[in-house]
Structure formats: structure tokens, C-alpha cells
Design a protein around this motif. Structure first.
Motif, PDB file in Angstrom:
ATOM      1  N   ARG A  63       3.625   7.357  -4.759  1.00 23.44           N
ATOM      2  CA  ARG A  63       3.817   6.637  -6.014  1.00 23.44           C
ATOM      3  C   ARG A  63       3.752   7.593  -7.204  1.00 23.44           C
ATOM      4  NH1 ARG A  63       3.122   1.337  -8.389  1.00 23.44           N
ATOM      5  NH2 ARG A  63       3.935   1.719 -10.482  1.00 23.44           N
ATOM      6  N   ARG A  64       2.811   8.524  -7.159  1.00 20.38           N
ATOM      7  CA  ARG A  64       2.691   9.479  -8.279  1.00 20.38           C
ATOM      8  C   ARG A  64       3.958  10.315  -8.420  1.00 20.38           C
ATOM      9  NH1 ARG A  64      -2.617  10.286  -6.753  1.00 20.38           N
ATOM     10  NH2 ARG A  64      -2.056  12.131  -5.541  1.00 20.38           N
ATOM     11  N   ASP A 119       6.749   8.184  -9.794  1.00 17.05           N
ATOM     12  CA  ASP A 119       6.529   7.855 -11.207  1.00 17.05           C
ATOM     13  C   ASP A 119       6.944   9.000 -12.132  1.00 17.05           C
ATOM     14  OD1 ASP A 119       5.690   5.260 -10.995  1.00 17.05           O
ATOM     15  OD2 ASP A 119       3.547   5.734 -10.957  1.00 17.05           O
ATOM     16  N   ALA A 164       0.822  -1.204   0.000  1.00 22.50           N
ATOM     17  CA  ALA A 164       0.000   0.000   0.000  1.00 22.50           C
ATOM     18  C   ALA A 164       0.858   1.256   0.000  1.00 22.50           C
ATOM     19  CB  ALA A 164      -0.924  -0.010   1.207  1.00 22.50           C
ATOM     20  N   THR A 165       1.817   1.339  -0.943  1.00 22.43           N
ATOM     21  CA  THR A 165       2.579   2.584  -1.081  1.00 22.43           C
ATOM     22  C   THR A 165       1.579   3.702  -1.314  1.00 22.43           C
ATOM     23  OG1 THR A 165       4.496   1.491  -2.082  1.00 22.43           O
ATOM     24  CG2 THR A 165       4.260   3.847  -2.474  1.00 22.43           C
ATOM     25  N   PRO A 166       1.600   4.719  -0.484  1.00 20.72           N
ATOM     26  CA  PRO A 166       0.600   5.780  -0.640  1.00 20.72           C
ATOM     27  C   PRO A 166       0.602   6.286  -2.082  1.00 20.72           C
ATOM     28  CG  PRO A 166       1.934   6.119   1.328  1.00 20.72           C
ATOM     29  CD  PRO A 166       2.551   4.984   0.586  1.00 20.72           C
ATOM     30  N   SER A 167      -0.581   6.499  -2.612  1.00 23.29           N
ATOM     31  CA  SER A 167      -0.667   6.842  -4.033  1.00 23.29           C
ATOM     32  C   SER A 167      -0.007   8.187  -4.324  1.00 23.29           C
ATOM     33  CB  SER A 167      -2.118   6.839  -4.502  1.00 23.29           C
ATOM     34  OG  SER A 167      -2.864   7.735  -3.707  1.00 23.29           O
ATOM     35  N   SER A 168      -0.011   9.089  -3.340  1.00 23.71           N
ATOM     36  CA  SER A 168       0.650  10.374  -3.583  1.00 23.71           C
ATOM     37  C   SER A 168       2.152  10.166  -3.769  1.00 23.71           C
ATOM     38  CB  SER A 168       0.390  11.334  -2.421  1.00 23.71           C
ATOM     39  OG  SER A 168       0.879  10.779  -1.215  1.00 23.71           O
TER      40      SER A 168
END
Lengths: 195, 195
Positions: free
Chosen positions: B14-15, B18, B8-12
Motif C-alpha cells: 500500500r505504501r 500510494d 488486508a493489503t500488505p502495508s508495504s
């Protein structure tokens, strides 16, 4: 052979040195340079970033370019290297960081612990006027000794005994060090190039 | 605790990862980073000059600024340091030059000769998007051993035995190294900062 410049420093060389500023934060390097040359040098004490490299010429060249960019006048860079035989030439131009970390005794102690006291001291001078780059290099072979001896000099002078001598750079005194030292040889080589 | 990122790498975070490119000429660092993160990273292999400094944060910061100037996109810098207790922390970020000169065995041999095998491995990651600089640091205490052991890893992995382990980084394997290693800790710290 005298330790300082021949009194007949070619006037063309003298003119080019007079126009240039030695760019260094190390006042010991400045004092030694003026003693070797026998005349005053312009001096600029600006904090230049140095690139990380084990290649002395590359470090000096980049530093000269950056000094020129900032000062827009002829500059002289003095880069010093200490190559330990026991470490295949390391730390080389990175010696200032090893001096900061462990001092001259720590460097000599490392060589002693590795059972090879051989070392080379190298000074590379670069004169850059925005167009031509002129190099003068001096190299002195020797060995690192403990305990540290002598009150003169700076850097690793108290633990560096030039080949064929029984005194360290710090014990040799100004005249002795300038005559056989890496920096004296580098300045004389630079003047010869400029003549 | 897993060696890779929590799924569950926080999506913020990860963005932001990326969008950024890991700027390094060391493909081993890239492979390790992607393994730790569990996803692919953009990669730029440009030759960045590094300033000479024994201050890891200063080296990484300047490199991040320079990478941004050249690429004009978010960048990640990975700077590694090996601090030898026997040399008061030297060579630190200059370890790559000592590796070039004497290899991992030469570094471990120096520590052994000086009778203090203690060492700290440090990885500092910097993510810079032209505005904010986010740091993630990982540190692993350990000791340098001889002979070199293990087939995995790179750099000084064959001679670095983390505290409390009987295996070197190179023997621990990917999962083992990522879990307790300086680089795994640095990536997890960076992600935590970005969350």
C-alpha cells in the motif's frame, strides 16, 4: 516514363541525396531505393525505436529526428504503410507487425474473409538534415489476392495487385514494380521536392 | 475470493502504491484500477510516446522509463493487449489502433470472418521507482462475440466473453469483470509482488 530516375536527376537533388544516409534495417528497402535512384546510397543500419501511431507522417518524422540525434548527419527514413479497405485503413504503418504475425497470405486472407480486397500501399520518405524536413510520398491503389504469386519483391508484394494490373508486385519484376509502385513514386516525389 | 483487493493489503504494498502515480490518458483504466484496489491512486495524464512493438513487456518497460524521466516520481504503467487466435496473437498491444479503426465490433467481426473467435485479454502493470521495476500481469482467455452486448466497461468489453461465462465483460458488471478480468488479475499480481 522510365522506372528509374530520369538520367537528368537535378544535381542539387543528387548532392543532397549523396550526403544523406538511408537509415533502415530492411536491406530490401535499400536495394529497391538504389535501383530506383540508379546510384548507390549511404546506408546506416541502426535500430531506431518507432513510436506507436497509425499516422504514417508522425512515425516517419519522429524516426527522422531520432536518427539525426544519433548520427548527426543527414538521414533518410523510409516508412511503409498498407491500408486495408476492409479495416478502415488498419494496419497502416503497423503492417510490419501484421506481416510478422500472419505473413502476406494472412493479411490477404483477412481482407478476403471480410469480403473487401481493396488496399493502398503507401511509402513515405523523409530527408532530414537537422534543419529542413523534405517529404516524398508515393501511393499505389490495388487489391490483395490469394494465392500469393511471384518470386520477386518482399513484404506484401506477393499478394498486392496494383489497380489495372493482372500481376502482383512480386510478378511485375523490378522495373514494373518501380514504375507503378509506392516506393518508386515516393523516391521520384522526393527528388522533385529536392530539385 | 473477492473482486477487490483483500482488505488486508500488505502495508508495504500500500505504501509503494500510494507514492506512485498511474500514468495514463485513459480514465477508464484509472477508474477500474481504483475500484479494484479499493483506494484512490495518484494520477498523471501525460502524453507518452509509445514505441512500436508487438512485445507487451517492451512497450510497458519503455513507457515506464520515459514516464519516470519526465515526472521523477514513482510511476505505474498499464498496458493492455488483445491477442486474436485467428491472427496468431495480432494485434496484441496494438489493439488500441485497431479499436480506433474498426471499433470492438470490427475486431470481433474479423475474428468471426476468419472462423476462430478465440482471444486472450492481457494487462501488464509496471511500477517503476527509478530503481526497481515490478511487474504484475493478468491474462483472461475467452472469445469474441457478435453482436456486441452490455453497457458496462470500455474498449473491447462488449465483445469479449471470458471462458466459462455466458456474459461479456460489459455485461458482467464491475464486480464480475474485476474478479475474472485481465486488469483485476494484474493488480492483484502486482500487489502480491509488492508484499
Amino acid at each position: 516514363m522510365t522506372a528509374t530516375m530520369p538520367s537528368a536527376t537535378p544535381s542539387s537533388a543528387r548532392r543532397r541525396l549523396d550526403r544523406a544516409a538511408l537509415v533502415t534495417g530492411n536491406l530490401d528497402k535499400l536495394a529497391e531505393a538504389e535501383r530506383i535512384c540508379g546510384f548507390s546510397l549511404r546506408h546506416e543500419e541502426i535500430d531506431l525505436p518507432e513510436i506507436q501511431s497509425s499516422d504514417l507522417a508522425e512515425v516517419a518524422r519522429e524516426k527522422a529526428l531520432e536518427a539525426w540525434r544519433r548520427l548527426q548527419q543527414p538521414v533518410i527514413i523510409d516508412e511503409t504503410s498498407l491500408e486495408l479497405a476492409a479495416l478502415n485503413g488498419f494496419p497502416g504503418p503497423l503492417v510490419k507487425f501484421m506481416l510478422d504475425a500472419v505473413g502476406p497470405e494472412g493479411i490477404a486472407g483477412t481482407a478476403a474473409a471480410l469480403a473487401d480486397s481493396g488496399a493502398s500501399a503507401v511509402c513515405l520518405l523523409v530527408l532530414y538534415d537537422g534543419r529542413d524536413m523534405v517529404f516524398g510520398q508515393g501511393r499505389t491503389e490495388g487489391r490483395l489476392v490469394l494465392p500469393a504469386r511471384g518470386a520477386g519483391g518482399f513484404g506484401f508484394d506477393t499478394v498486392f495487385e496494383p489497380e489495372g494490373e493482372i500481376l502482383t508486385f512480386a510478378e511485375l519484376g523490378d522495373t514494373g514494380k518501380d514504375e507503378i509502385g509506392h516506393r518508386g513514386r515516393a523516391w521520384r516525389a522526393l527528388v522533385a521536392e529536392l530539385a
